[in-house]
Write an enzyme that holds these catalytic residues in place. Structure first.
Site, PDB file in Angstrom:
ATOM      1  N   ARG A   1      -0.390 -12.305  13.588  1.00  0.00           N
ATOM      2  CA  ARG A   1       0.188 -11.107  14.210  1.00  0.00           C
ATOM      3  C   ARG A   1       0.952 -10.220  13.226  1.00  0.00           C
ATOM      4  O   ARG A   1       1.295  -9.088  13.541  1.00  0.00           O
ATOM      5  CB  ARG A   1       1.108 -11.510  15.382  1.00  0.00           C
ATOM      6  CG  ARG A   1       0.332 -11.813  16.653  1.00  0.00           C
ATOM      7  CD  ARG A   1       1.209 -12.403  17.732  1.00  0.00           C
ATOM      8  NE  ARG A   1       1.610 -13.760  17.407  1.00  0.00           N
ATOM      9  CZ  ARG A   1       2.513 -14.463  18.087  1.00  0.00           C
ATOM     10  NH1 ARG A   1       3.124 -13.910  19.133  1.00  0.00           N
ATOM     11  NH2 ARG A   1       2.817 -15.698  17.748  1.00  0.00           N
TER      12      ARG A   1
ATOM     13  N   ASN B   1      11.243  10.553 -26.202  1.00  0.00           N
ATOM     14  CA  ASN B   1      10.999   9.215 -26.756  1.00  0.00           C
ATOM     15  C   ASN B   1       9.518   8.885 -26.911  1.00  0.00           C
ATOM     16  O   ASN B   1       9.170   7.865 -27.457  1.00  0.00           O
ATOM     17  CB  ASN B   1      11.658   8.154 -25.859  1.00  0.00           C
ATOM     18  CG  ASN B   1      11.167   8.239 -24.419  1.00  0.00           C
ATOM     19  OD1 ASN B   1      10.742   9.293 -23.954  1.00  0.00           O
ATOM     20  ND2 ASN B   1      11.224   7.128 -23.721  1.00  0.00           N
TER      21      ASN B   1
END
Ligand code: UD1
Ligand code: CA
Length: 472
Positions: free
Chosen positions: A17, A390
């Site tokens: 379920r 960077n």
């Protein structure tokens, strides 16, 4: 505590379920899997052995259980023929039938160690063959009902599908947590049949088997029935999550944390808070986050696996795997990514993103910047709108900024590059080469003013504006 204790954890059922590729017991509640919570409670009983029954998706569930409890015995139930069958498989794997055996289900995350320990101790003292941790619930639908005789003695447990209308009205239910005399159980699991509405081997049939053998059975209703609640679908999972959160938040308030709005505050199970922490509305503290005394977190802040120092202030921030120093300030609207370290009294201000950045004591990145793969010394100030560039398209590189250095607004630091101590940069500087200590770097060209620019533009056709150095 029982002299010899074996705990059997049932986790072989499918949990269909949930409609999930993830096995039911692996779904998290308050940052831990449901079975993780159950195993924490089980561990608190200090049992001699723990047997976990796995079946459905055992390649997911087995390793998870082993990671949390390395000396667990895994018992494989190939087909899910019922709880009685599961326990039989577990007993065969355990290799002993001595002492007390406690059976718990794997999907009851609110279950507490003290509850289990008291239940087991009570069972042992009583000398019963079977003890049932029962609960009285307003809506017993789906549970096994505890059937008692006129004197209140437990006669049996009857499952929903097998119950008469009269029995369905019984509100005392089997939580699924049972304690047994080991020798009785080892014998009884072979006598259980599957002659019932589901065609399964019910563990609950041990109750009437005990009665038939002239042994005693008892059921003990738990006051805090939520502790035995399981989640079968996502709605129940959310409900348990909310309940667990409410319990955690309440406990922290009892321990001296101010929580302005418990309803919008989420604190996971492994978070640690010091007294006099203040949490403002809309805050989520997740994973292994630790917050120091007098820190104020929120509003609208999410911190996962972060360490926040004493007296720090974190406002409207998303942070992960970051260490924020004592008395430091973060936010509003900061994005603090993994391996950010902000020193004591430092600042990561508004609209600043940091990643793999060590920012020293008293250093500040106050406004609109990206600081990635960087090391900044102490007492430095990074100008507004600075980008630590960077990434060269292939690799990441580091930028180093020294101590007591003040950089201008709108800079780009093209890594790898180093700016020394007591240095500076002008506004708009693109730093491509190292800046020695004590130096000022400027890279923006000299300014030129085009006199009468507006008037000249108005007087010229668009064709005429195309060329000439002064047209741009
Ligand atoms: C069971 C009890 C019921 C009780 C309820 C509490 C029985 C027959 N019924 O019913 O009295 O009120 O729990 O939640 O025991 N499991 C296995 N292998 C199997 C079947 C189940 O490991 O073959 C595990 C499941 O993963 C789960 C637990 O046992 O953790 C309970 O199984 P479930 O099918 O949910 O039992 P219920 O019908 O809810
Ligand atoms: Ca169930």
């Amino acid at each position: 505590m029982p002299s010899e204790l074996t705990v059997i954890v049932l986790a072989a059922g499918g949990g269909t379920r949930m409609k999930s590729k993830t096995m039911k017991v692996l779904h998290p509640v308050a940052g831990r899997s449901m079975i993780g919570h159950v195993l924490t409670a089980v561990r608190a009983m200090e049992p001699q052995r723990v047997v976990a029954v796995v079946g459905t998706q055992r390649e997911q569930v087995g390793p998870h259980i082993q990671e949390l409890l390395p000396d667990v015995v895994l018992a494989v139930q190939e087909t899910q023929d019922g709880t009685g069958h599961a326990v039989r498989v577990a007993i065969e794997a355990a290799g002993t039938t001595h002492g007390t055996v406690v059976v718990v289900t794997g999907d009851t995350p609110l279950l507490r160690g003290e509850t289990l320990a008291e239940f087991a101790a009570d069972h042992e003292q009583s000398g019963r063959a079977v003890s049932i941790l029962s609960g009285v619930v307003p809506n017993p639908f789906g549970y096994g009902r505890i059937v008692r005789d006129a004197d209140g003695n437990v006669e049996g447990i009857v499952e929903e599908k097998d119950a008469s209308d009269e029995q369905r009205a019984i509100q005392e239910i089997n939580s699924g947590i049972l304690a047994f005399d080991g020798a009785f159980l080892a014998d009884a699991v072979h006598k259980i049949t599957n002659d019932n509405a589901k065609g399964e081997y019910y563990l609950t049939d041990t109750v009437h088997l005990a009665r038939e053998a002239g042994q005693t059975v008892g059921a003990h209703p738990i006051d805090d029935v939520m502790q035995t609640s399981g989640a079968n679908d996502r709605a129940q999972l959310a409900e348990l999550g909310r309940e667990m959160n409410s319990r955690i938040v309440t406990q922290w308030m009892k321990d001296g944390v101010t929580v302005m709005d418990p309803a919008t505050t989420w604190i996971e199970a492994d978070v640690v808070l010091a007294p006099d922490v203040t949490i403002l509305p809309g805050t989520q503290l997740l994973g292994t986050t630790v917050v120091g005394e007098d820190a104020v977190i929120g509003p609208d802040t999410t911190l996962k696996d972060c360490e926040i120092g004493v007296g720090a202030r974190v406002v409207r921030t998303h942070g992960e795997l970051a260490v924020i120093g004592d008395g430091a300030n973060v936010g509003p609207f900061a994005y603090v990514r993994p391996n950010t370290q902000l020193g004591e009294g430092g600042k990561i201000g508004a609209f600043v993103e940091t990643k793999n950045a060590q920012i020293g004591r008293g250093s500040k990145v106050p406004h609109l910047s990206y600081v990635g793969d960087a090391e900044i010394g102490e007492a430095s100030n990074i100008g507004a709108g600075t980008i630590f560039a960077n990434y060269d398209g292939e690799k990441k590189h580091r930028t180093k900024v020294g101590s007591r250095t003040k950089t201008g607004a709108n800079n780009t630091f093209v890594a790898p590059v180093e700016i020394g101590d007591d240095a500076g940069t002008g506004g708009g500087t693109t730093v491509r080469r190292d800046v020695p200590s004590g130096a000022l770097a400027v890279s923006a060209g000299p300014q030129r003013n085009l006199e009468d620019w507006k008037a000249r533009k108005a007087g010229l056709s668009s064709k005429q504006t195309e060329d000439g150095p002064e047209s741009r």
